[in-house]
Motif scaffolding. Structure first.
Motif, PDB file in Angstrom:
ATOM      1  N   UNK A   1       0.020   3.882  18.576  1.00  0.00           N
ATOM      2  CA  UNK A   1       1.169   3.028  18.461  1.00  0.00           C
ATOM      3  C   UNK A   1       0.788   1.906  17.355  1.00  0.00           C
ATOM      4  N   UNK A   2       1.622   1.840  16.384  1.00  0.00           N
ATOM      5  CA  UNK A   2       1.337   0.637  15.201  1.00  0.00           C
ATOM      6  C   UNK A   2       2.679  -0.216  15.389  1.00  0.00           C
ATOM      7  N   UNK A   3       2.427  -1.573  15.066  1.00  0.00           N
ATOM      8  CA  UNK A   3       3.483  -2.464  14.931  1.00  0.00           C
ATOM      9  C   UNK A   3       4.055  -2.755  13.662  1.00  0.00           C
ATOM     10  N   UNK A   4       5.019  -3.462  13.348  1.00  0.00           N
ATOM     11  CA  UNK A   4       5.473  -3.907  11.974  1.00  0.00           C
ATOM     12  C   UNK A   4       4.324  -4.394  11.252  1.00  0.00           C
ATOM     13  N   UNK A   5       3.684  -5.590  12.039  1.00  0.00           N
ATOM     14  CA  UNK A   5       2.669  -6.070  11.489  1.00  0.00           C
ATOM     15  C   UNK A   5       1.337  -5.269  11.111  1.00  0.00           C
ATOM     16  N   UNK A   6       0.928  -4.344  11.717  1.00  0.00           N
ATOM     17  CA  UNK A   6      -0.189  -3.566  11.347  1.00  0.00           C
ATOM     18  C   UNK A   6       0.223  -2.563  10.352  1.00  0.00           C
ATOM     19  N   UNK A   7       1.206  -1.892  10.417  1.00  0.00           N
ATOM     20  CA  UNK A   7       1.587  -1.143   9.405  1.00  0.00           C
ATOM     21  C   UNK A   7       2.211  -1.702   8.021  1.00  0.00           C
ATOM     22  N   UNK A   8       2.571  -3.011   8.217  1.00  0.00           N
ATOM     23  CA  UNK A   8       2.804  -3.812   6.950  1.00  0.00           C
ATOM     24  C   UNK A   8       1.618  -4.082   6.410  1.00  0.00           C
ATOM     25  N   UNK A   9       0.555  -4.564   7.069  1.00  0.00           N
ATOM     26  CA  UNK A   9      -0.825  -4.863   6.430  1.00  0.00           C
ATOM     27  C   UNK A   9      -1.460  -3.952   5.845  1.00  0.00           C
ATOM     28  N   UNK A  10      -1.301  -2.667   6.391  1.00  0.00           N
ATOM     29  CA  UNK A  10      -2.180  -1.340   5.976  1.00  0.00           C
ATOM     30  C   UNK A  10      -1.457  -0.929   4.685  1.00  0.00           C
ATOM     31  N   UNK A  11       0.133  -1.143   4.622  1.00  0.00           N
ATOM     32  CA  UNK A  11       0.612  -0.782   3.176  1.00  0.00           C
ATOM     33  C   UNK A  11       0.413  -1.586   2.253  1.00  0.00           C
ATOM     34  N   UNK A  12       0.292  -2.853   2.570  1.00  0.00           N
ATOM     35  CA  UNK A  12      -0.250  -3.855   1.384  1.00  0.00           C
ATOM     36  C   UNK A  12      -1.765  -3.838   0.934  1.00  0.00           C
TER      37      UNK A  12
ATOM     38  N   UNK B   1      -3.776  -0.985   1.535  1.00  0.00           N
ATOM     39  CA  UNK B   1      -3.935   0.246   0.827  1.00  0.00           C
ATOM     40  C   UNK B   1      -3.515   0.148  -0.667  1.00  0.00           C
ATOM     41  N   UNK B   2      -2.239  -0.428  -0.827  1.00  0.00           N
ATOM     42  CA  UNK B   2      -1.609  -0.569  -2.197  1.00  0.00           C
ATOM     43  C   UNK B   2      -2.457  -1.461  -3.099  1.00  0.00           C
ATOM     44  N   UNK B   3      -3.101  -2.365  -2.808  1.00  0.00           N
ATOM     45  CA  UNK B   3      -4.107  -3.299  -3.566  1.00  0.00           C
ATOM     46  C   UNK B   3      -5.345  -2.686  -3.858  1.00  0.00           C
ATOM     47  N   UNK B   4      -5.857  -1.666  -3.086  1.00  0.00           N
ATOM     48  CA  UNK B   4      -6.765  -1.087  -3.361  1.00  0.00           C
ATOM     49  C   UNK B   4      -6.757   0.136  -4.274  1.00  0.00           C
ATOM     50  N   UNK B   5      -5.863   0.699  -4.623  1.00  0.00           N
ATOM     51  CA  UNK B   5      -5.674   1.788  -5.465  1.00  0.00           C
ATOM     52  C   UNK B   5      -5.631   1.135  -7.163  1.00  0.00           C
ATOM     53  N   UNK B   6      -6.599   2.085  -7.983  1.00  0.00           N
ATOM     54  CA  UNK B   6      -6.604   1.571  -9.364  1.00  0.00           C
ATOM     55  C   UNK B   6      -5.283   1.545 -10.019  1.00  0.00           C
TER      56      UNK B   6
ATOM     57  N   UNK C   1       1.955  13.191   8.516  1.00  0.00           N
ATOM     58  CA  UNK C   1       0.770  12.459   9.178  1.00  0.00           C
ATOM     59  C   UNK C   1       0.821  11.168   8.548  1.00  0.00           C
ATOM     60  N   UNK C   2       0.003  10.250   9.087  1.00  0.00           N
ATOM     61  CA  UNK C   2       0.029   9.041   8.757  1.00  0.00           C
ATOM     62  C   UNK C   2      -0.337   8.858   7.291  1.00  0.00           C
ATOM     63  N   UNK C   3      -1.143   9.082   6.589  1.00  0.00           N
ATOM     64  CA  UNK C   3      -1.693   8.784   5.240  1.00  0.00           C
ATOM     65  C   UNK C   3      -0.457   9.247   4.305  1.00  0.00           C
ATOM     66  N   UNK C   4      -0.163  10.545   4.494  1.00  0.00           N
ATOM     67  CA  UNK C   4       0.784  11.070   3.815  1.00  0.00           C
ATOM     68  C   UNK C   4       2.412  10.136   3.806  1.00  0.00           C
ATOM     69  N   UNK C   5       2.637   9.826   5.113  1.00  0.00           N
ATOM     70  CA  UNK C   5       3.985   9.101   5.198  1.00  0.00           C
ATOM     71  C   UNK C   5       3.828   7.661   4.338  1.00  0.00           C
ATOM     72  N   UNK C   6       2.642   7.167   4.585  1.00  0.00           N
ATOM     73  CA  UNK C   6       2.402   5.681   3.915  1.00  0.00           C
ATOM     74  C   UNK C   6       2.520   5.938   2.234  1.00  0.00           C
ATOM     75  N   UNK C   7       1.851   6.940   1.941  1.00  0.00           N
ATOM     76  CA  UNK C   7       1.548   7.122   0.451  1.00  0.00           C
ATOM     77  C   UNK C   7       2.835   7.669   0.007  1.00  0.00           C
ATOM     78  N   UNK C   8       3.817   8.127   0.673  1.00  0.00           N
ATOM     79  CA  UNK C   8       5.003   8.576   0.157  1.00  0.00           C
ATOM     80  C   UNK C   8       6.243   7.782   0.219  1.00  0.00           C
ATOM     81  N   UNK C   9       6.291   7.052   1.343  1.00  0.00           N
ATOM     82  CA  UNK C   9       7.573   6.327   1.896  1.00  0.00           C
ATOM     83  C   UNK C   9       7.414   4.731   1.657  1.00  0.00           C
ATOM     84  N   UNK C  10       6.279   4.208   1.798  1.00  0.00           N
ATOM     85  CA  UNK C  10       6.098   2.881   1.708  1.00  0.00           C
ATOM     86  C   UNK C  10       5.390   2.324   0.597  1.00  0.00           C
ATOM     87  N   UNK C  11       4.059   2.733   0.273  1.00  0.00           N
ATOM     88  CA  UNK C  11       3.467   2.210  -1.138  1.00  0.00           C
ATOM     89  C   UNK C  11       4.346   2.369  -2.186  1.00  0.00           C
ATOM     90  N   UNK C  12       4.786   3.362  -2.442  1.00  0.00           N
ATOM     91  CA  UNK C  12       5.790   3.281  -3.707  1.00  0.00           C
ATOM     92  C   UNK C  12       6.831   2.331  -3.840  1.00  0.00           C
TER      93      UNK C  12
END
Length: 511
Positions: free
Chosen positions: A191-202, A204-209, A223-234
């Motif tokens: 279970x992730x909250x809005x806070x934990x998921x929001x922080x992870x998105x920001x 991860x996005x900041x770590x990419x070249x 799957x978690x990382x596919x979802x974040x990379x497809x629907x949040x970071x972009x």
């Protein structure tokens, strides 16, 4: 859910890791900033092309329709879909409603899906009628109030009036229930909250070249990382979304060449399967500038191979429970990038227990599991998460994963790291992938058994040739595999990890 120490809550808020923004707020802001950004699905059965604006229109109508059916903050919305546009619409609609989204990997079968639906009791379940191993089974979701099937009656869920603004929700409340990939028998609901998921998105996005190019996402959005990379970071970055619903190396190579799409990494399998394909040419290297590797063990043989081709390799370590624990920057010194799993990311703390187990805590650490007993075992009262992984820290604070507590082979009282044996097997000629598990031994309790996927045209090596190779490598004899098995393909989780429990089952039944 676990009780997060007040000191950590205050620190994460003071340092800006946690904000008052919900995932619905993040999406609303990002979609408004780049509405004409490209969104495409590359699929043989359900291709789609449009923009963020087009997907958002479907998501807002879906949110409106579900709101009319009484769905709102505190409810759960589950979906089991391939990497299709409708998966994005369901995810975005759930966030706008303040509901907890429950993504389910599209190749999970009746047993896994039934287990997940029983664990979370969602108000809504959206799926596909058929796709690969996925088949809609009405009996599995008979207790779910609202069910939609893409390609059949999904459009009936869309309301006439779109939801124009995200519904107010508590940022500390659940936003996501993600089930682990299945290296254990029953998936665990994280279970992730809005806070934990929001922080992870920001984070991860900041770590990419910054020059990583237009990315192709093949990791399942269930799957978690596919979802974040497809629907949040972009959405956060305003970058195009390109999805593919099957991992086909030949098809991926065509998309790289024809549309100038880039592959940015993931589990090593995704990258090595491209390099090993007969259609791979030097031209494709321009679309493999970076390889951020994680999601499973990252052998040194793979990182050195990629670096030799001029690919900028960096490793990362995390899990569904704690998505981003460590990472090397893409411009860190090469030995650190190739041979370690990086340093603790901003806001994250790590330490090693006496037995070498990695303990972590940070602003992207989950709230716990849907099973309170699992939560009690995995977290302590100070907020530390017991990862179950073993590691070493060097003098510069770089972490190297050395194995997993559950991935040890105990031979006559001697602990053997499966990862260490796999590294040596991978250096044998013709070996594409290797996995090592414990096999029962009447005399010593356990011994190492190796499973190999060979490159085309290369036969499985015999035990004598393997022993010569291990002798040259200088590995202690008790660590040498005592049996070898060939596989055409490994059983895998959604993130590309090898499901070792299935390999152990194969040994048990003699296959």
């Amino acid at each position: 859910m676990r009780e997060i120490p007040a000191e950590l809550t205050e620190r994460y808020a003071a340092e800006g890791w946690w904000t008052g923004e919900t995932v619905g707020d993040l999406l609303t802001r990002g979609l408004a900033a780049a509405p004409d950004t490209e969104f495409r699905v590359h699929s043989a059965v359900r291709p789609w092309a449009g923009t963020f604006r087009d997907v958002e229109a479907v998501a807002r109508r879906l949110a409106g329709g579900l709101r009319e059916r009484g769905v709102g903050p505190g409810d759960a919305v589950a979906f089991q879909l391939p990497n299709w546009m409708e998966a994005a619409a369901v995810f975005w609609a759930s966030a706008l409603l303040g509901a907890a989204v429950v993504p389910i990997v599209h190749f999970y079968g009746r047993k896994e899906v039934g287990y997940i639906l029983d664990a979370v009791r969602p108000r809504v379940f959206v799926t596909a009628e058929r796709f690969g191993r996925l088949e809609f089974r009405p009996d599995v979701c008979a207790d779910v109030p609202v069910v939609g099937v893409v390609g059949r009656d999904f459009d009936a869920l869309l309301g006439d009036e779109p939801l124009t603004q995200p519904l107010p929700a508590d940022p500390a409340a659940p936003a996501l229930i993600a089930f682990t990939s299945g290296t254990t028998r029953d998936p665990k609901g994280v279970v992730h909250s809005h806070r934990t998921l929001g922080h992870e998105t920001r984070q991860l996005a900041a770590s990419y070249p910054p020059d990583r190019g237009r990315q192709l996402t093949a990791a399942p959005v269930g799957h978690f990382i596919g979802m974040v990379n497809a629907f949040l970071i972009p959405v956060l970055d305003g970058t195009p979304v390109h999805l593919t619903d099957v991992w086909d190396p030949a098809g991926a190579l065509r998309l790289m060449r024809d549309l100038q799409l880039h592959i940015g990494g993931g589990a090593p399998y995704y990258v090595t399967s491209l390099l090993d394909h007969p259609d791979f040419t030097a031209e494709h290297l321009r679309y493999l500038r970076y390889a951020g590797l994680g999601g499973s063990s990252v052998p040194a043989a793979v990182t050195t191979r990629l670096a030799g081709l001029g690919i900028q390799v960096f490793r990362a370590y995390g899990s569904t429970e704690h998505p981003s624990i460590t990472s090397s920057r893409h411009d860190a010194p090469e030995p650190k990038r190739l041979f370690t799993d990086g340093t603790a990311l901003p806001g994250v703390e790590i330490r090693l227990a006496e037995d070498g187990e990695i303990l972590s805590r940070g602003p992207d650490l989950c709230l716990g599991y849907t099973d309170p007993a699992l939560t009690a075992r995995a977290f302590d009262e100070d907020g530390w998460y017991r990862t179950g992984d073993l590691g070493e820290l060097d003098e510069d604070g770089y972490l190297t994963i050395t194995g997993r507590k559950a991935d040890l082979i105990i031979r006559g009282g001697e602990n053997i790291s499966a990862l260490e044996v796999e590294e040596v097997l991978l250096a044998m000629p013709g070996v594409a992938e290797a996995a090592v598990v414990a096999a029962p031994d009447a005399r010593l309790g356990e011994h190492a058994a190796g499973f190999l996927r060979m490159l085309p045209g290369h036969p499985l090596p015999g035990l004598d040739a393997m022993r010569v190779h291990f002798e040259r490598a200088g590995l202690a004899r008790q660590k040498w595999p005592e049996e070898l098995h060939e596989v055409a393909e490994f059983p895998r989780t959604a993130s590309g990890k090898v499901q070792k429990f299935r390999l152990r089952q194969d040994i048990a039944v003699g296959t």
